[in-house]
Design a protein around this motif. Structure first.
Motif, PDB file in Angstrom:
ATOM      1  N   SER C  21       0.836  -1.197   0.000  1.00 25.62           N
ATOM      2  CA  SER C  21       0.000   0.000   0.000  1.00 25.62           C
ATOM      3  C   SER C  21       0.874   1.252   0.000  1.00 25.62           C
ATOM      4  O   SER C  21       0.647   2.183  -0.783  1.00 25.62           O
ATOM      5  CB  SER C  21      -0.925  -0.010   1.224  1.00 25.62           C
ATOM      6  N   ARG C  24       2.334   2.162  -3.309  1.00 28.85           N
ATOM      7  CA  ARG C  24       1.413   2.746  -4.295  1.00 28.85           C
ATOM      8  C   ARG C  24       1.122   4.219  -4.046  1.00 28.85           C
ATOM      9  O   ARG C  24       0.426   4.845  -4.838  1.00 28.85           O
ATOM     10  CB  ARG C  24       0.087   1.969  -4.298  1.00 28.85           C
ATOM     11  N   GLN C  25       1.626   4.779  -2.962  1.00 26.88           N
ATOM     12  CA  GLN C  25       1.370   6.197  -2.668  1.00 26.88           C
ATOM     13  C   GLN C  25       2.371   7.072  -3.415  1.00 26.88           C
ATOM     14  O   GLN C  25       3.524   7.213  -2.997  1.00 26.88           O
ATOM     15  CB  GLN C  25       1.470   6.466  -1.162  1.00 26.88           C
ATOM     16  N   GLY C  26       1.889   7.694  -4.492  1.00 22.10           N
ATOM     17  CA  GLY C  26       2.764   8.558  -5.274  1.00 22.10           C
ATOM     18  C   GLY C  26       3.406   9.653  -4.438  1.00 22.10           C
ATOM     19  O   GLY C  26       4.576  10.000  -4.627  1.00 22.10           O
TER      20      GLY C  26
END
Lengths: 154, 154, 154, 154
Positions: C21, C24-26
């Motif tokens: 998770s 996936r955090q730009g």
């Protein structure tokens, strides 16, 4: 400044349910607080000045401000909850904007966002002095809906 | 988890000054709250259960929890302020972690950061039931020091 | 000061789920943030100083402090959630205690109360300068568990 | 819902002073944020969507929401401060009301109460999608004025 949203009620008997819950709160009675306004998603609570409600400078104590703003938020949210639910404050934040010096303290709360489980509420607190109201506090709170539980028996 | 910092007091008579201020708060008397612990940068306030202090499920009302936690934060900060000052809560945020069901409510506050004008404080609130304590709330607050003003005459 | 509670994990694969998770955090990539500590109910995120991360005085911007503290709280909570869940920040409050002047910013979060739907979390943020850490912020946050939803596909 | 109060500016050159301060914030440049609205006591900051600004579901990260709302509050307050002052966020609380899914994020802040030392501010954050705006967050913050200090040299 956003417009107040309008909300659909799930329980047509919400007024009686909210007033019954308020009437069971020993603290509201001790403070002399009255639930005077109640619409879908909004609630207003008022309390008159007494020396028993003061802080050290003889203004309304922030504890009274917080208590009635919290209850107003909770009951604004509770108007939108189903019949078989109870209401729980998760958290709140309050900014005290000015000394609460006056004859009456008035907390006006409304629901900002109405999720199924969580309702986000806002309250403005005013103090009335010599007939004029001025704002003394603002609150932002998160209220939870517990379904399948009666507010009376929990 | 940080260690509690230690703080130097500016007013050696801080105990009397804080207790005098607490004694002038009508609300603390109405709630039956007692200031039982006071050290530089910390304060503890306790209140015994009475039906007058309840919410709708007959637990301690969050308004009581907020009021004593706020006062404990304010007085923890006030221990570190100079003699000719008064204390003001700017804002606080409280999370209610569990129903406050028990015989006594205990708010323990300490100063996290002591600036000249602002003191940042934290309080943990516990409920005692059958002799055991469990945490029911946590508060983070900002307290202001007003210098050149007596706490009595403001 | 309370002891940190210990928590049982529901998903033995929580480390991989949380790291996926985070990856996936730009924004975490843009900030150069790294998830370096992860235990049941705790998470640590670090970010090194760059001029791109500053406010007007060339210290770390409060937006960076808030972003990594919020993510650390969310992932501390997410370690305790079931496999088929996603994590959502409901709200947080942060006090900025001191200018974040230094080489590295470190957010350490832990779960204070782990309910089924809501987890209440706390984070302390430190800035490391010349090898020594000092606290620059403290956060209190409410995190929600959405079950039956994948964190990837939502 | 209260009306927005009107405020007198102390520094007629406030626009240039605020824009200069904003331009020195490395983080606002990194995020691609733009200060597009500025009146006495109000500020608006906008940022366009990029994959670098996302959380794990590819919406705007709450860290971006918090960063631009905090900066908007700080600069709304800074419009009302004297020329020889700098601005400091003491604390803020944000509620995330809905996923920030859209093309542009818009934070609109205004001063609620303007004290000499402290300004209490509120921000509403909206996300624009397919031309329509919807609110995704609300913030309440406390901002401090440090007088006798230049915003540039601190």
């Amino acid at each position: 400044m956003e417009d107040k949203p309008t909300f659909a009620v799930q329980d047509p008997e919400y007024t009686r349910r909210v007033q019954d819950s308020f009437a069971r709160q020993g603290l509201m009675k001790l403070l002399g607080a009255k639930l005077v306004g109640l619409e879908p998603g909004t609630a207003e609570i008022r309390v008159s000045f007494r020396p028993e409600l003061t802080q050290q400078h003889q203004y309304f104590h922030a504890g009274v401000t917080g208590a009635i703003a919290d209850s107003a938020c909770g009951y604004a949210a509770y108007t939108l909850m189903p019949a078989d639910s109870s209401v729980l404050t998760v958290e709140y934040k309050i900014n005290l904007l000015a000394p609460a010096e006056g004859d009456e303290l008035i907390a006006r709360a409304h629901v900002v966002r109405s999720g199924k489980t969580l309702k986000i509420c806002s309250a403005e607190v005013f103090v009335r002095k010599d007939g004029a109201e001025s704002q003394c506090a603002t609150m932002l709170s998160t209220v939870m809906c517990l379904t399948g539980t009666s507010d009376q028996s929990r």
